[in-house]
Design a protein around this motif. Structure first.
Motif, PDB file in Angstrom:
ATOM      1  N   LEU A  71      94.244  -2.136  33.166  1.00  0.00           N
ATOM      2  CA  LEU A  71      93.836  -4.337  33.072  1.00  0.00           C
ATOM      3  C   LEU A  71      92.872  -4.478  34.242  1.00  0.00           C
ATOM      4  O   LEU A  71      93.169  -3.681  34.853  1.00  0.00           O
ATOM      5  CB  LEU A  71      95.383  -4.810  33.924  1.00  0.00           C
ATOM      6  CG  LEU A  71      96.264  -4.101  32.185  1.00  0.00           C
ATOM      7  CD1 LEU A  71      97.723  -4.649  33.203  1.00  0.00           C
ATOM      8  CD2 LEU A  71      95.678  -4.091  31.111  1.00  0.00           C
ATOM      9  N   THR A  72      92.351  -5.280  33.919  1.00  0.00           N
ATOM     10  CA  THR A  72      91.424  -5.643  34.778  1.00  0.00           C
ATOM     11  C   THR A  72      91.509  -7.522  34.800  1.00  0.00           C
ATOM     12  O   THR A  72      92.672  -8.838  34.122  1.00  0.00           O
ATOM     13  CB  THR A  72      89.725  -6.366  34.574  1.00  0.00           C
ATOM     14  OG1 THR A  72      89.214  -6.724  35.195  1.00  0.00           O
ATOM     15  CG2 THR A  72      90.058  -6.695  32.545  1.00  0.00           C
ATOM     16  N   SER A  77      91.577 -16.596  35.907  1.00  0.00           N
ATOM     17  CA  SER A  77      92.181 -17.480  36.439  1.00  0.00           C
ATOM     18  C   SER A  77      93.799 -17.395  36.904  1.00  0.00           C
ATOM     19  O   SER A  77      94.939 -16.914  36.127  1.00  0.00           O
ATOM     20  CB  SER A  77      91.562 -18.447  36.279  1.00  0.00           C
ATOM     21  OG  SER A  77      92.751 -19.316  34.723  1.00  0.00           O
ATOM     22  N   SER A  78      94.258 -17.679  37.825  1.00  0.00           N
ATOM     23  CA  SER A  78      95.841 -17.366  38.393  1.00  0.00           C
ATOM     24  C   SER A  78      96.024 -18.474  37.235  1.00  0.00           C
ATOM     25  O   SER A  78      95.524 -19.948  37.272  1.00  0.00           O
ATOM     26  CB  SER A  78      95.309 -18.059  39.683  1.00  0.00           C
ATOM     27  OG  SER A  78      94.947 -16.731  40.354  1.00  0.00           O
ATOM     28  N   ILE A  79      97.169 -18.207  37.267  1.00  0.00           N
ATOM     29  CA  ILE A  79      98.723 -19.149  36.515  1.00  0.00           C
ATOM     30  C   ILE A  79      99.204 -19.829  37.119  1.00  0.00           C
ATOM     31  O   ILE A  79      99.677 -18.892  37.624  1.00  0.00           O
ATOM     32  CB  ILE A  79      98.664 -18.613  35.469  1.00  0.00           C
ATOM     33  CG1 ILE A  79      97.898 -17.818  33.838  1.00  0.00           C
ATOM     34  CG2 ILE A  79      99.531 -19.731  35.088  1.00  0.00           C
ATOM     35  CD1 ILE A  79      98.394 -17.584  33.192  1.00  0.00           C
ATOM     36  N   VAL A  80      99.278 -21.059  38.026  1.00  0.00           N
ATOM     37  CA  VAL A  80     100.214 -22.192  38.767  1.00  0.00           C
ATOM     38  C   VAL A  80     100.796 -22.525  37.872  1.00  0.00           C
ATOM     39  O   VAL A  80     100.831 -22.735  36.985  1.00  0.00           O
ATOM     40  CB  VAL A  80     100.073 -22.574  39.404  1.00  0.00           C
ATOM     41  CG1 VAL A  80     100.767 -23.057  40.271  1.00  0.00           C
ATOM     42  CG2 VAL A  80      98.298 -21.689  40.663  1.00  0.00           C
ATOM     43  N   PRO A  81     102.309 -22.577  37.700  1.00  0.00           N
ATOM     44  CA  PRO A  81     103.575 -22.755  36.582  1.00  0.00           C
ATOM     45  C   PRO A  81     103.418 -24.133  36.829  1.00  0.00           C
ATOM     46  O   PRO A  81     103.636 -24.148  37.649  1.00  0.00           O
ATOM     47  CB  PRO A  81     104.664 -22.123  37.072  1.00  0.00           C
ATOM     48  CG  PRO A  81     104.143 -21.007  37.744  1.00  0.00           C
ATOM     49  CD  PRO A  81     102.918 -21.582  38.778  1.00  0.00           C
ATOM     50  N   GLN A 107      96.492 -14.111  35.150  1.00  0.00           N
ATOM     51  CA  GLN A 107      96.687 -13.391  33.586  1.00  0.00           C
ATOM     52  C   GLN A 107      94.926 -12.099  33.686  1.00  0.00           C
ATOM     53  O   GLN A 107      94.488 -12.136  34.710  1.00  0.00           O
ATOM     54  CB  GLN A 107      95.799 -14.000  33.297  1.00  0.00           C
ATOM     55  CG  GLN A 107      96.219 -15.184  32.434  1.00  0.00           C
ATOM     56  CD  GLN A 107      95.529 -16.350  31.611  1.00  0.00           C
ATOM     57  OE1 GLN A 107      94.382 -16.092  31.192  1.00  0.00           O
ATOM     58  NE2 GLN A 107      96.487 -16.844  30.619  1.00  0.00           N
ATOM     59  N   VAL A 108      95.837 -11.217  33.352  1.00  0.00           N
ATOM     60  CA  VAL A 108      95.515  -9.840  33.044  1.00  0.00           C
ATOM     61  C   VAL A 108      95.181  -9.357  31.639  1.00  0.00           C
ATOM     62  O   VAL A 108      95.378  -9.931  30.626  1.00  0.00           O
ATOM     63  CB  VAL A 108      96.022  -8.712  33.511  1.00  0.00           C
ATOM     64  CG1 VAL A 108      96.348  -9.138  35.319  1.00  0.00           C
ATOM     65  CG2 VAL A 108      97.332  -8.273  33.425  1.00  0.00           C
TER      66      VAL A 108
END
Length: 135
Positions: A71-72, A77-81, A107-108
């Protein structure tokens, strides 16, 4: 000449991904993250890996058990709830309803399916005479 070029476009290149496992390498060897390396003999039973022109390792292949996926995070981008809104209990206190101990998720995306693991260990050259041996 053009016929050959068209034929070359039809050639399908098969890619195979291999996981390099260096867990057997003793921790006393400090391998820097961007150290130059040469990996040779991938089409042999025992490929050779030379890291930083100092450390020589010999490998052997092992088939993976089950599905192994690489996976990469690159390009994601980061997911902030997001908060859905303050609850009735938090409206008056002004507090957030998010758990402060929860880490932001990332997310990957899958890169490849890996079918072989290439495990390496230190290469011991038996052709080099032992300096401690008495003549």
């Amino acid at each position: 000449m053009e016929a050959n070029a068209a034929h070359d476009d039809d050639v399908e290149i098969e890619e195979e991904y291999v996981l390099l496992d260096l867990d057997s390498v003793p921790e006393q060897f400090d391998i820097t993250p961007n150290a130059p390396y040469v990996l040779s003999g991938l089409d042999t039973l025992n490929p050779i890996l030379v890291i930083d022109n100092k450390l020589k390792l010999i490998g052997h292949y092992e088939e993976t058990i089950g599905t192994c996926i690489a996976l990469t995070e690159e390009g994601t981008s980061s997911i902030v709830p997001e908060e859905t809104g303050p609850s009735e209990a938090n409206k008056s206190s002004g507090k957030s309803n998010m758990d402060p101990n929860q880490c932001p998720s990332k997310q990957v995306k899958p890169v490849a399916c890996i079918h072989k693991i290439l495990k390496f260990k230190l290469f011991v050259d038996t052709n080099v005479p032992d300096a401690s041996a008495q003549p």
